[in-house]
Design an enzyme around this catalytic site. Structure first.
Site, PDB file in Angstrom:
ATOM      1  N   CYS A 266       5.275  -2.986  -5.396  1.00 49.76           N
ATOM      2  CA  CYS A 266       4.408  -2.949  -4.211  1.00 49.76           C
ATOM      3  C   CYS A 266       3.078  -2.235  -4.449  1.00 49.76           C
ATOM      4  CB  CYS A 266       5.165  -2.324  -3.050  1.00 49.76           C
ATOM      5  SG  CYS A 266       6.642  -3.273  -2.620  1.00 49.76           S
TER       6      CYS A 266
ATOM      7  N   HIS B 220      -0.143   3.860   2.666  1.00 50.48           N
ATOM      8  CA  HIS B 220       0.920   2.934   2.278  1.00 50.48           C
ATOM      9  C   HIS B 220       1.760   2.677   3.527  1.00 50.48           C
ATOM     10  CE1 HIS B 220       3.734   0.856  -0.292  1.00 50.48           C
ATOM     11  NE2 HIS B 220       4.725   1.590   0.173  1.00 50.48           N
TER      12      HIS B 220
ATOM     13  N   HIS C   7       5.142  -5.643   5.343  1.00 48.94           N
ATOM     14  CA  HIS C   7       4.878  -5.094   4.009  1.00 48.94           C
ATOM     15  C   HIS C   7       4.790  -6.289   3.056  1.00 48.94           C
ATOM     16  CE1 HIS C   7       5.004  -3.004   0.333  1.00 48.94           C
ATOM     17  NE2 HIS C   7       5.841  -2.027   0.640  1.00 48.94           N
TER      18      HIS C   7
END
Lengths: 319, 413
Positions: free
Chosen positions: B166, B297, B334
């Protein structure tokens, strides 16, 4: 970018064994893929085949085979470079890892697919899923060795070997870290279990020259400019004819610092079934030294580096 | 030559010349940005794969429009990952004013981030359920994807996929920035792309990283994340190439680090995150007190949010409670390997418009994590430098610093 980079260590796991036996086989014109019995090597069997038992392999209950290979190869590269584990512990952000992974942890994925099928598509193992990532080899190697600097995993076209060295050079020259362990840990597994599987891991220790000198490293090989410009790269290339020894590779590798190359007449085939429109990149060979190395009379040897097609050869080494 | 991205070093400044995106909030960057500022959500029940046995059926899924399907058919694209990448790259290049033919005369690179290869196997997952013992080709070779994209945009020099889970999108942009600043590249197309499939949702269901409800980052109720798909592309160019079209911002700094702590969990101390943010600031030539905004994040998992707070508190000290921060993950999910790239797009637009989009689903931030979380509605703020964070499985961390340029070239949006 400026500043020389030194290659100070090599770690390698191949179906023929470690780097010494691999290079010896190359010198004897032995083709690893043909002679190592890859067809009988089960996925993930390389560390078992070679009888490797490193304590670093105990860091997790489950490890993908490529992660195991990377941990061992990196350990060997560190040892070859004369870098003690406590040197990493004292300066964990000074060391980085940059690995190539075009196919990633295929054995783990296949295992998960089998498990998913057995469970009628309802449930997936969290352990296996945790090891799905293409960066699993680099991440696990960092975990095993406590390396906290840049941790990158990349994939690319058939010039991936050169891209790796270029990105490693970028990390060093821009001061992201002083030492990069770079290379690949790959399997040729492609989802078809009936096909031969070959695992390879090769990791170089590259250092900024001043750092290597500062710590008193033995003389290494200088990695000079890497030129990647290849205007025709995006176009399919004609298939090259079969090689004969000694013979220059028809299309010189795009490395400005390397003068010429020759093969050992070992075309290792096209195990991924990419097709004949590409050059048979999976071949054994060797590349003559750069001008600089010639002056220093260091001779030449060949290093295997991953490419899209599996393993290609690049390089110069061993003072 | 002397600015936040190259001050004192005679290094070329790297500018963001074009943006492109595909997300659950829309087919292009304008729709994404309008949706983020308006507080809209793109989260909805998944429709592209079976919902059975998933911990949560909500996701930031993209429902292909007729125009997107027509594009896929025209270019014979058979994977969503290639479709999203090309749609976003087309938009970004057009936005930057570059044509493919003109790019052929330049030294151009391509660096894209993504996460898992199963992105390429949408059909195969269903086949796995149905075909019994038959083997299925998993199409998990990234070389094919990068080849396809490089050929499509005639990138004859470096074309690279970065796959650091990620953090991939952020790492890709950082590498691209350094290619221009240090290696003579003139233009680099960079960013991230990723897609959803049932395998990923089953995996995250098993890991309990999926929330059973909604993403609620930095709240006491945070209990996991939801995933999304899409692409975010930035056209980075060397300042000397700047055309008449306005540029968005300078891509001024980046950092890389690894927790070396756990395969899936972050180091709770936040040491790796502190390091990566600090590197990015140093690379940009700015101090912590110069940072006006952080695009977090902000995944909404208890461990990640706690770690990110600890790191921000460590690096910024008491100012951590002052800097306006936001997470766009509640709005688009996400997006894994594309998350950092889409967040970079949002960060750049925040600098341009001097507006920060709100973090959705947050009534009151967690008093244990006292950050200045923008919630409720978009906030107007004076922004010169902004930071964007990404943290991925394997402990891979990335951070980017963007700086405002040419404040007078944009009309009031």
């Amino acid at each position: 970018m400026t500043g020389d980079i030194l290659l100070t260590g090599i770690g390698l796991l191949s179906p023929l064994g470690g780097k010494e036996s691999f290079f010896r086989a190359l010198g004897e014109a032995e083709a690893p893929c043909r002679t190592a019995g890859n067809g009988s090597l089960p996925p993930g069997g390389l560390t078992e085949l070679l009888g490797i038992k490193s304590p670093k392999l105990q860091i997790a209950r489950y490890l993908d085979p490529l992660a195991k290979n990377a941990i061992v190869a990196l350990e060997e590269a560190m040892g070859d470079a004369g870098i003690a584990p406590d040197a990493v512990a004292q300066d964990p952000y000074g060391f980085g890892i940059l690995l190539a992974a075009t196919r990633g942890p295929g054995a783990t994925r296949n295992k998960a697919y089998e498990q998913l099928r057995a469970r009628q598509g309802k449930l997936l193992s969290s352990t296996l899923f945790s090891n799905f990532g293409y960066n699993i080899a680099a991440a696990t190697a960092a975990l095993a060795h406590g390396i906290k600097g840049p941790n990158l995993t990349v994939a690319g076209r058939s010039n991936l070997s050169l891209l790796l060295l270029r990105r490693a050079r970028q990390l060093l020259a821009t001061g992201r870290c002083h030492t990069v362990f770079t290379g690949f840990s790959e399997s040729l597994v492609n989802g078809q279990a009936a096909r031969p599987v070959s695992e390879w891991s090769c990791i170089f220790c590259l250092e900024r020259t001043e750092r290597a000198r500062q710590r008193g490293a033995r003389a290494g090989v200088v990695l000079t400019e890497i030129e990647l410009e290849s205007p025709g790269l995006a176009q399919p290339r004609p298939c090259a004819p079969a090689f004969r020894l000694p013979r220059a590779i028809p299309q010189p590798l795009p490395v400005a610092a390397l003068a010429e190359a020759e093969t050992l007449d070992l075309d290792l085939g096209d195990p991924l079934g990419i097709g004949p429109e590409y050059l048979p990149l999976l071949q054994a060979g060797r590349i003559k030294a750069t001008e600089r190395l010639r002056v220093e009379k260091t001779g030449y040897i060949a290093l295997p580096v991953s490419s899209r097609h599996g393993v290609s050869l690049l390089g110069v080494a061993r003072a | 030559m002397a600015d936040a991205s190259g001050r004192g070093l005679s290094l070329p400044r790297v500018l963001v010349a074009g943006l492109g995106s595909v997300s659950a909030l829309g087919e292009d960057t304008a729709q994404l940005w309008d949706g983020l500022l308006a507080g809209r959500t793109g989260i909805k029940p998944v429709a592209n794969f079976r919902q059975e046995h998933l911990r949560n059926v909500l996701a930031g899924e993209i429902r292909l429009s007729a125009a997107q399907r027509e594009y896929a058919e025209r270019y014979r694209l058979d994977s969503r990952i290639a479709l999203f990448a090309r749609l976003a790259m087309d938009e970004a290049l057009k936005d930057a004013g570059w044509t493919r033919a003109y790019l052929q005369k330049k030294k151009v690179g391509l660096v894209l981030g993504t996460s898992l290869g199963m992105s390429l196997v949408e059909k195969s997952i269903d086949q796995l359920d149905e075909c019994g013992g038959e083997q299925v080709d998993t199409y998990d070779d990234f070389a094919g994807l990068v080849e396809e994209l490089a050929d499509a945009y005639r990138v004859s020099s470096e074309a690279l996929i970065v796959t650091t889970a990620c953090a991939a999108g952020t790492n890709a942009i950082g590498i691209a920035k350094d290619m221009i600043r240090h290696e003579g590249y003139e233009v680099v197309l960079c960013g991230g792309v990723d897609t959803l499939d049932r395998m990923k949702y089953l995996g995250h269901s098993a890991l309990n990283t999926l929330t059973p409800t909604l993403i609620r980052p930095f709240t006491p109720e945070r209990d996991g994340t939801l995933f999304g798909e899409g692409a975010g592309i930035l056209v980075l160019e060397r300042e000397s190439l700047a055309q008449e079209l306005p540029t968005y911002a300078a891509c001024a700094g980046t950092g890389y680090s690894c927790d070396a702590h756990h395969i899936t969990g972050p180091d709770p101390s936040g040491a790796g995150a502190v390091k990566v943010m600090g590197q990015a600031l140093e690379d940009a030539g700015i101090q912590a007190e110069d940072v006006d905004h952080i695009n977090l994040h902000g995944s909404g998992t208890p461990l990640n949010d706690g770690m990110e707070y600890a790191a921000i508190r460590e690096l910024f000290g008491p100012a951590a409670a002052r800097i306006p921060v936001t997470s766009i993950k509640p709005a688009i999910g996400h997006v894994m390997g594309a998350a950092g790239a889409l967040e970079a797009v949002a960060t750049v637009l925040s600098l341009r418009d001097q507006k920060i989009p709100p973090t959705l689903n947050v009534a009151a931030p967690d008093p244990e994590l006292p950050l200045n979380l923008v919630c409720g509605e978009a906030r107007v703020a004076a922004l010169e430098h902004a930071l964007s964070n990404s943290f991925g499985f394997g402990g891979c961390n990335g951070a980017l610093v963007f700086s405002r340029v040419n404040a007078d070239q944009w009309t009031d949006p």
